[in-house]
Write a protein that holds these residues in place. Structure first.
Motif: not given
Length: 675
Positions: A102-113
């Motif tokens: 993202s433009e917020d300078c972070t990388v996020m990892v998500w777990q989808i149900p």
């Protein structure tokens, strides 16, 4: 020149794309309007993720593949970022894990149900912070578990261990400008990057060094992309100095000159390449275009072979690519795209036309499966391994039609076996049948068995059909024998082909038809005999007349007569013709008539004698009239001597004039004497 050079043989030449029906699309989706050259869509065999417009931060939509149709505006999203989402990527080893930058300078990892989102997802599994500017690229390692690469606008490449949320490698200082794309190699030992400085670099992440670099791979200033192929080559898309879009193939061992370079068009949309390592087919989609071009990469020049183009009406804002294990192998589907419109996501299926319903081994070799080849720690320790391959035959489902056929045969076989086992009377051995009608007799069945009665009826029909086939075979053999005798000349004199054609049905048909055919043949023979007799009579007449009645001289004389008549008609239009010429023409006409019509010679002497008699009588009458007029003039008055002398001179002159007129008149009538 060989045929192969004219038309290159390829099993993917006839690949065609087809969009799905409207009810199988994802409607009412507000696709992101961020000005970033990303795909905006990621797909795996379970979900499709799309970056959407969101207020107060960034979000993306995660939908199960079966949830098609209109998507409600209140459908839950993944909305943990505080800035717009620029890129997303599904984990190749877990279909429920997705990473986002993202433009917020972070990388996020998500777990989808398991069944998708039932409420907005705001809490990621892990947050990776290390970039000082927006993160525009995220991509997973192809063979090592939980290894993630991210690249930002700070020109830094970071490699993470998602399982421990720690930074494994930080590659800083290798790129002097913005990074456009990053692509891992097949085994994950290296990756290639395309940079804004127009260079393509091959980097070993564990050593942190640039293995190979090609400066000014494409001369244009617009964004370019680079991807690794299965054999280690690099495929790039970019722009020329004249802003024409280009494709290029590079050998990592020698980056001086491209192996192949092709120019497409002069559009300004960035080209997004998608590569299928199992078929070596590259699909090129341009942002803002309405077409998908696909090329086959081979080992022989020109290395990049154009296959076909899929064209639609609406331009594409992004594109998703389904992995090979998510395709429908029963329909020979080799690729599936998810095209992003402004308010819709439309799947497009690429199919190889095949007639067989069997599993196509050549189209579906073993492909990369969901299992990781090694752990992150093993990769960091220096191990290199290719992807774990799986067969797509397990996903192949035989058609119901084939199952019904197989079951039907099995039931028939079981019923025969059951009847043979439960029969009280042992089967009797049937008498030997001729070779043409021999078939295996079934066992004797009970009288109360309905299935046995049906089998008896079927076998009787089969026996009747075999007898009919044998009879027709004998008939065909007889006809062939007769035809061979006729062709070899052993059946008497050779007949006319028309007679043979008419007599043919009589040898193999109804007797009444045969009698009619014989009558027609006899009439034709009689007509031929009459024609032959007429020809012989004409020939005999020509011989007796010394060729006078032959068609050729008769035609020639008739033609000459017509030509003479034509000349006479033309000469009649001329102003003056002497009497002698007219006599010559008349004689010529008479000669031509005599030559053309010799039977008129007998009547001509009689006609000439009659004409002479009539001319003599006319002359006598005229002489008598002249004498009577002279006598009358003498009786009117006597003449003096001077008159007599003068009259004698005048009489002499008049006699001369009369003589000259008589001579001229005699010239006109040749049978009258002038004096």
């Amino acid at each position: 020149m060989s045929f192969r050079k004219v038309v290159r043989q390829s099993k993917f030449r006839h690949v065609f794309g087809q969009p799905v029906k409207t009810d199988q699309c994802y409607d009412d989706i507000r696709v992101s309007r961020v000005t970033w050259d990303s795909t905006f869509c990621a797909v795996n065999p379970s979900f499709v993720a799309i970056i959407v417009e969101a207020s107060g931060g960034g979000a993306f939509l995660v939908l199960p593949l079966h949830k098609t149709g209109r998507i409600d505006k209140s459908y839950p999203t993944v909305c943990g970022h505080t800035g717009p989402v620029l890129d997303i990527d599904w984990c190749p080893h877990n279909d429920h894990v997705i990473a986002s930058g993202s433009e917020d300078c972070t990388v996020m990892v998500w777990q989808i149900p398991e069944n998708g989102l039932s409420q907005p997802l705001t809490e990621p599994v892990v947050v990776l912070e290390g970039h000082s500017k927006r993160v525009g690229i995220v991509t997973w390692h192809p063979t090592a578990r939980n290894v993630l690469l991210s690249a930002g606008c700070d020109n830094v490449v970071l490699i993470w261990n998602v399982g421990t949320a720690e930074e494994l490698y930080r590659l800083d200082g290798l790129h002097p400008d913005l990074i456009y794309s990053v692509s891992w190699s097949r085994d994950g030992s290296r990756f290639c990057t395309a940079c804004k400085d127009k260079s393509v670099r091959v980097i070993d992440p564990r050593r942190g060094t640039v293995v190979a670099e090609k400066e000014r791979a494409h001369e244009g200033a617009r964004p370019m992309r680079a991807i690794f192929l299965a054999d280690g080559k690099i495929f790039t898309t970019g722009f020329s100095r004249m802003s024409e879009r280009q494709l290029a193939l590079w050998d990592t061992e020698n980056l001086e000159e491209p192996m192949g370079l092709q120019e497409l068009d002069s559009s300004n949309g960035a080209l997004l390449p998608f590569y299928d390592p199992d078929t070596n087919v590259v699909y090129v989609c341009g942002k803002g275009d309405s077409s998908i071009r696909y090329f086959e990469i081979t080992e022989e020049p020109p290395y990049i072979h154009f296959l076909n183009t899929f064209t639609s009406k609406e331009p594409q804002r992004g594109m998703g690519w389904m992995p090979k294990r998510g395709l429908d192998v029963n329909k020979c589907e080799i690729a599936r795209f998810y095209k992003l419109h402004e308010r819709k996501c439309e799947p497009i299926i690429m199919t190889v036309p095949r007639k067989s319903d069997l599993f196509q081994d050549d189209l579906y070799p073993d492909t990369a499966g969901p299992e990781a080849a090694m752990e992150a720690e093993e990769w960091v320790a220096g191990r290199t391994a290719g992807p774990v391959l799986v067969s797509l035959r397990q996903a192949y489902v035989p058609s119901k039609q084939r199952d019904l056929k197989v079951n039907r045969r099995t039931l028939l076989h079981d019923s025969r076996a059951t009847n043979a086992t439960g029969a009280t009377t042992p089967p009797s051995t049937p008498p030997a049948a001729p070779a043409s009608t021999r078939f295996s007799a079934p066992p004797v069945l009970g009288s109360g068995n309905t299935t046995g009665g049906r089998l008896d009826e079927v076998l009787q029909e089969v026996a009747a059909l075999r007898a009919l086939v044998a009879e027709q075979g004998q008939r065909i053999s007889r006809l062939e024998e007769q035809l061979s005798r006729l062709e070899n000349g052993h059946a008497g004199p050779r007949w006319h082909p028309v007679l043979l054609a008419l007599a043919g049905p009589a040898a193999a048909g109804d007797p009444a038809v045969a009698r009619n055919d014989r009558a027609v043949a006899a009439l034709l023979g009689l007509l031929l005999c009459l024609a032959l007799g007429l020809a012989l009579a004409w020939h005999h007449l020509c011989r007796l007349s010394a060729g006078r009645y032959h068609p050729r001289p008769l035609g020639r004389r008739a033609l000459e007569l017509l030509r003479g008549q034509w000349h006479r008609l033309r000469s009649a239009e001329r102003p003056a013709v002497t009497l002698g010429d007219r006599d010559g023409e008349a004689a010529t006409v008479r000669d031509e008539e005599e030559e053309l019509m010799p039977w008129s010679l007998e009547r001509r002497p009689q006609r000439d004698e009659q004409e002479e008699d009539e001319q003599e009588e006319d002359e006598k009458d005229e002489d008598e009239e002249e004498e009577a007029e002279a006598a009358a003039e003498g009786r009117e008055r006597p003449l003096s001597e001077g008159e007599v002398a003068g009259g004698s001179a005048e009489a002499l002159l008049s006699d001369l004039h009369a003589f000259s007129g008589t001579a001229a008149w005699g010239d006109a009538r040749p049978h009258v004497t002038a004096l």
